[in-house]
Design an enzyme around this catalytic site. Sequence first.
Site, PDB file in Angstrom:
ATOM      1  NE  ARG A 165     -74.190  35.492  -6.721  1.00  0.00           N
ATOM      2  CZ  ARG A 165     -72.984  36.107  -6.580  1.00  0.00           C
ATOM      3  NH1 ARG A 165     -72.328  36.368  -5.460  1.00  0.00           N
ATOM      4  NH2 ARG A 165     -73.078  37.115  -7.523  1.00  0.00           N
ATOM      5  CB  CYS A 290     -67.096  40.721  -9.015  1.00  0.00           C
ATOM      6  SG  CYS A 290     -67.769  39.607  -7.853  1.00  0.00           S
ATOM      7  CD  GLU A 387     -63.928  43.970 -12.714  1.00  0.00           C
ATOM      8  OE1 GLU A 387     -64.496  43.986 -13.816  1.00  0.00           O
ATOM      9  OE2 GLU A 387     -64.309  43.404 -11.601  1.00  0.00           O
TER      10      GLU A 387
END
Length: 483
Positions: A165, A290, A387
Amino acid sequence: MYDNLLANVPTDLWIGGQWRKASDGGRFEVIDPATEKTVASVASATPQDAIAAVEAAQGAFADWAARKPRERGEILRKAYELIMRDAERFAKLITVENGKALADSRGEVAYAAEFFRWNAEEAVRNVGAVSRAPSSGARIVVQHKPAGVAVLVTPWNFPAAMATRKIGPALAAGCPVVLKPASDTPLTMLALMPVLAEAGVPAGVVNVIPSRSSGKVVSAMLHDNRVRVVSFTGSTEVGRMLLKEAADTIIKPAMELGGNAPFIVFEDADIDAAIEGAMVAKMRNMGEACTAANRFYVHEKVHDEFAKKLTAKMGSLKMGNGLDEGVALGPLVNKEGRDKVIELVADAVRKGAKVLTGGQTPAGPGFFYPATVLTHVPDSAKMLSEEIFGPVASIQTFRTEDEAVKRANDTEYGLVAYLYTRDLSRGLRVSEKLDFGMIGLNRGLVSDPAAPFGGMKQSGIGREGAHEGLMEFLETQYVSVNW
Ligand code: NAP
């Protein structure tokens, strides 16, 4: 067990188109999280090696930037084709070093390769603009130049896609790169290097330097004036440190950081569709994403149905070595990752949460944790603000739309939010009120190379994918002309 998978995987540093040992001879081990066995020993770059990689990248810059956009595009397109040719080998390698189930790895390889195909098409779309200055009448000519050497730092959760990416748009823009992959998962990117060379990527344009001394290695590069971009994907904590370092040499930052995604289910939602979306948003990559749904807010009228159906789906997932067909849930990446999940679940249960399925850590070997559903999670539970990064769904209820929006926005993160409703006007109204860079409206998956991926607030700066991803590696130059 690994057949010949690991036999030909390179394990040294890739600098200037050659394999090199670390300057101090240092190496570190890569572990298979399903077996806890060492599968490879990889060279550990020193700051000196990192500077050598920057040197190699700088040496390759002028030629690469001068290539015609179409030529760069064709090389990227070839890279896409070659990755797809070798897709199964890459998928197995990802599973061995990361642990995720083969189906997840296969999905990741296709997603990762797509960043080369998409950017092959973007390479020829670096368009500028010409206009007339309103007062002077001079021409304003705007064009975009490759920014220069880019340092790329990536996490372990998508060993292929988080790197491609960045590599895809950097190369499309004309920038050479030095990639420092996560030390848990360096093999996939090392294995990609011969493939990129075969596709025609010249020596020095892509360099890969795994290292156990990440802080020192990255810091050395960020204090080298030849580096002009730092593109980081990882935790907000490390991103903050790199932003401070980048300030010293005013390096252009692109930051893809942590998330704390809410998943809102309104009373008018198609519950079966919401369950399907929830399974993707929560369980892709075993929750180690994420973008993973971290907080489920379900309207009190549909809570029981949603919780029951989610529990049935989660409880039916087969856990095991990700290489085995039919396994949906592999191990977490390492012991620290699993310990964190164990601790967050214990904290929530201590404070009153009810376990509907899972919640028990199996005996080893392997860093396994079962798919877990919790209800009655109190606001004070740590998993609502941190998280989870594991296969744990925490469900709370809400009564009104305003309440759902307020609670969803009550986080320092702003990466992605999901919402399910049959009422599209409500869906768009609520989307606008949510402070998140991406919204999954009746969808549990937002990642797409053609879409701008990125977060608001402490989830990041900049975007990856789409045309925005290319712009991260370009500098705008304006020429004021009289003709
Ligand atoms: P991390 O600890 O921040 O590590 C990410 C990368 O930074 C790794 O290559 C790591 O190297 C390196 N690193 C660690 N400390 C460093 C330092 N002091 N200086 C320079 N580099 C350093 O994150 P992670 O645990 O690998 O990944 C999980 C995090 O990534 C989660 O917070 C997740 O939300 C985030 N993430 C965000 C996105 C997004 O697009 N927004 C996508 C995926 C993941 P070592 O491996 O050697 O420590």
